[in-house]
Write a protein that holds these residues in place. Structure first.
Motif, PDB file in Angstrom:
ATOM      1  N   UNK A  86      65.024  25.233  -0.595  1.00  0.00           N
ATOM      2  CA  UNK A  86      63.695  25.776  -0.369  1.00  0.00           C
ATOM      3  C   UNK A  86      63.701  27.297  -0.517  1.00  0.00           C
ATOM      4  N   UNK A  87      64.715  27.930   0.073  1.00  0.00           N
ATOM      5  CA  UNK A  87      64.782  29.388   0.048  1.00  0.00           C
ATOM      6  C   UNK A  87      64.889  29.912  -1.387  1.00  0.00           C
ATOM      7  N   UNK A  88      65.796  29.335  -2.156  1.00  0.00           N
ATOM      8  CA  UNK A  88      66.017  29.806  -3.529  1.00  0.00           C
ATOM      9  C   UNK A  88      64.787  29.583  -4.394  1.00  0.00           C
ATOM     10  N   UNK A  89      64.081  28.490  -4.146  1.00  0.00           N
ATOM     11  CA  UNK A  89      62.907  28.197  -4.973  1.00  0.00           C
ATOM     12  C   UNK A  89      61.691  29.022  -4.588  1.00  0.00           C
ATOM     13  N   UNK A  90      61.662  29.519  -3.339  1.00  0.00           N
ATOM     14  CA  UNK A  90      60.463  30.195  -2.845  1.00  0.00           C
ATOM     15  C   UNK A  90      60.620  31.706  -2.663  1.00  0.00           C
ATOM     16  N   UNK A  91      61.821  32.232  -2.789  1.00  0.00           N
ATOM     17  CA  UNK A  91      62.025  33.656  -2.544  1.00  0.00           C
ATOM     18  C   UNK A  91      61.402  34.497  -3.656  1.00  0.00           C
ATOM     19  N   UNK A  92      60.845  35.619  -3.276  1.00  0.00           N
ATOM     20  CA  UNK A  92      60.363  36.615  -4.226  1.00  0.00           C
ATOM     21  C   UNK A  92      61.564  37.487  -4.602  1.00  0.00           C
TER      22      UNK A  92
ATOM     23  N   UNK B 126      68.631  27.230   8.584  1.00  0.00           N
ATOM     24  CA  UNK B 126      67.789  26.034   8.669  1.00  0.00           C
ATOM     25  C   UNK B 126      66.565  26.312   9.539  1.00  0.00           C
ATOM     26  N   UNK B 127      66.765  26.965  10.683  1.00  0.00           N
ATOM     27  CA  UNK B 127      65.644  27.248  11.585  1.00  0.00           C
ATOM     28  C   UNK B 127      64.625  28.174  10.924  1.00  0.00           C
ATOM     29  N   UNK B 128      65.095  29.211  10.248  1.00  0.00           N
ATOM     30  CA  UNK B 128      64.168  30.143   9.617  1.00  0.00           C
ATOM     31  C   UNK B 128      63.462  29.530   8.419  1.00  0.00           C
ATOM     32  N   UNK B 129      64.089  28.553   7.781  1.00  0.00           N
ATOM     33  CA  UNK B 129      63.383  27.813   6.737  1.00  0.00           C
ATOM     34  C   UNK B 129      62.197  27.059   7.343  1.00  0.00           C
ATOM     35  N   UNK B 130      62.403  26.470   8.517  1.00  0.00           N
ATOM     36  CA  UNK B 130      61.294  25.789   9.199  1.00  0.00           C
ATOM     37  C   UNK B 130      60.187  26.771   9.560  1.00  0.00           C
TER      38      UNK B 130
ATOM     39  N   UNK C 262      59.371  35.267   1.248  1.00  0.00           N
ATOM     40  CA  UNK C 262      59.148  33.902   0.761  1.00  0.00           C
ATOM     41  C   UNK C 262      57.680  33.691   0.405  1.00  0.00           C
ATOM     42  N   UNK C 263      57.460  33.148  -0.788  1.00  0.00           N
ATOM     43  CA  UNK C 263      56.088  32.928  -1.263  1.00  0.00           C
ATOM     44  C   UNK C 263      55.372  31.839  -0.477  1.00  0.00           C
ATOM     45  N   UNK C 264      56.134  30.894   0.090  1.00  0.00           N
ATOM     46  CA  UNK C 264      55.494  29.787   0.796  1.00  0.00           C
ATOM     47  C   UNK C 264      55.198  30.103   2.257  1.00  0.00           C
ATOM     48  N   UNK C 265      55.597  31.282   2.735  1.00  0.00           N
ATOM     49  CA  UNK C 265      55.382  31.641   4.140  1.00  0.00           C
ATOM     50  C   UNK C 265      53.980  32.228   4.316  1.00  0.00           C
ATOM     51  N   UNK C 266      52.962  31.433   4.000  1.00  0.00           N
ATOM     52  CA  UNK C 266      51.587  31.948   3.992  1.00  0.00           C
ATOM     53  C   UNK C 266      51.084  32.269   5.400  1.00  0.00           C
ATOM     54  N   UNK C 267      51.304  31.365   6.339  1.00  0.00           N
ATOM     55  CA  UNK C 267      50.837  31.626   7.701  1.00  0.00           C
ATOM     56  C   UNK C 267      51.564  32.834   8.290  1.00  0.00           C
ATOM     57  N   UNK C 268      52.858  32.912   8.060  1.00  0.00           N
ATOM     58  CA  UNK C 268      53.632  34.038   8.556  1.00  0.00           C
ATOM     59  C   UNK C 268      53.169  35.333   7.893  1.00  0.00           C
ATOM     60  N   UNK C 269      52.898  35.271   6.582  1.00  0.00           N
ATOM     61  CA  UNK C 269      52.416  36.447   5.867  1.00  0.00           C
ATOM     62  C   UNK C 269      51.103  36.961   6.425  1.00  0.00           C
TER      63      UNK C 269
END
Length: 390
Positions: A100-106, A181-185, A264-271
């Motif tokens: 997930x991280x590798x696919x979503x990282x900017x 793993x936790x930070x991916x969640x 991470x591009x998928x971290x929309x809520x966090x962003x």
């Protein structure tokens, strides 16, 4: 003596040891102070779900006295809930998190991250893949002198897979895998409702503390992964307080890793929460060392957002080499795991911005920052936006 009263709300990292470990660590530092400052520390007590203790001290030479009330914001029970115990289960979750991280990282933003932090981030994953192969190569070569190669190398590979968890544990890679793993969640907004509710309760506590008039200073202090969790807490707090926090309030992040989620591009809520944090008006001191691979030092915490840094953010290196004897500094640098906890210690000589300098004493944080600047001859004003140079 006039008493300087400080409230510290402390949020630790992804650590199952909990508040009593951090009280012990604080007591260790306070005990070392006793000869100079006559500091005392109370036993930890649970109150309102969190753990509380008090440090009192003073200096007869300059007539100063202080009282610091610590409140450790408890979430170690949730850490244990997310603490994957089975080694092979952990390895499988780790592979998924890396995917997930590798696919979503900017990757453009990630260029700002120091090399040591990148190595620390990826070496647990590389280790769990390469360690079995290394054992297979060495052991298989030796076994092939005794048995046929077609049998020797599969046996050696099986042995490599079996011993890999033990090898990774010795170099603290299993802890790092759990952290990843936790930070991916967190990035995928999948860490669970219990954590969301707990963070809201922490925002409640800080909000209530801001309305208590007895404190000369209020410090929201985080270490390691606690910095990542500080973002939703601060966003909640800023929303409640109209985007501005009192001058007597400061947030301090030690060895932080916010950028791990921010890029991470998928971290929309966090962003979205980072945007609230970046727009806020308050004091934020961020301390990170390039010798600590387990943090992301001196990089804009909101590095992918439209506003990359709050106006009140100051980032600085702790400059541990200046406050350690050469032998002590060399030994501490060799122990990468313990290096990450040096933020919570006083080294051979006091620093205005070490753990004790920030939390114990009659000097408020802005004066501690100024004293650090004067001692080191460095400018600790907000640094330029990192993304402007990548």
């Amino acid at each position: 003596m006039q008493m300087f009263k400080r409230k510290v709300l402390y949020l630790g990292g992804f650590d199952p040891r909990g508040a009593r470990f951090y009280h012990w660590l604080c007591a260790e530092q306070v005990t070392a102070l006793a000869g100079d400052d006559a500091a005392t520390i109370t036993d930890p007590k649970r109150r309102g779900g969190n753990i509380h203790w008090r440090v009192e001290g003073g200096c007869a030479a300059d007539g100063t006295a202080y009282r610091t009330d610590f409140e450790c914001l408890v979430w170690d029970d949730l850490v244990r809930h997310h603490w994957i115990k089975g080694a092979f289960t952990l390895l499988s979750h780790g592979l998924r998190a890396y995917g997930w991280f590798i696919s979503q990282i900017d990757w453009r933003a990630a260029r700002a991250v120091p090399g040591g932090s990148k190595v620390t981030l990826f070496y647990p994953g590389a280790s769990m893949l390469l360690a079995p192969l290394l054992v297979m190569a060495v052991l298989g070569t030796l076994l092939s002198l005794l048995i046929p190669a077609w049998l020797a190398f599969p046996v050696a590979l099986a042995a490599g897979v079996a011993v890999t968890p033990t090898l990774l544990k010795r170099v603290h890679s299993l802890w790092l895998l759990r952290f990843i793993v936790f930070n991916d969640l967190l990035a995928r907004d999948a860490a669970g409702d219990a954590l969301t509710a707990r963070l809201a309760s922490f925002a409640d506590r800080i909000h209530a503390t801001l309305d208590e008039e007895e404190w000369d200073e209020i410090v929201f202090l985080t270490h390691s992964n606690g910095s990542v969790l500080s973002v939703p807490i601060m966003a909640d707090l800023l929303a409640r307080r109209g985007g501005t926090l009192p001058d007597r309030f400061s947030t301090v992040t030690l060895g932080g890793t916010i950028q791990l989620i921010a890029c991470r591009r998928d971290a929309r809520a966090y962003g979205a929460m980072l945007d609230v944090v970046a727009a806020g008006r308050y004091r934020w001191l961020d301390i990170g060392s390039l010798t600590d691979g387990a943090c992301i030092p001196l990089v804009d915490p909101c590095l992918t957002r439209p506003v990359t840094r709050p106006a009140g953010l100051v980032q600085v290196s702790p400059r541990w080499f200046r406050y350690s004897d050469p032998a002590t500094y060399a030994a501490k640098r060799r122990d990468k795991y313990e290096t990450h906890f040096n933020y919570l210690r006083r080294l051979d000589r006091p620093s205005p911005l070490d753990y004790i300098g920030i939390t114990c004493g009659a000097r408020p944080l802005p004066l501690s920052i100024a004293a650090f600047q004067a001692e080191n001859g460095v400018d600790v004003r907000p640094v330029k936006t990192v993304l402007a140079h990548v």
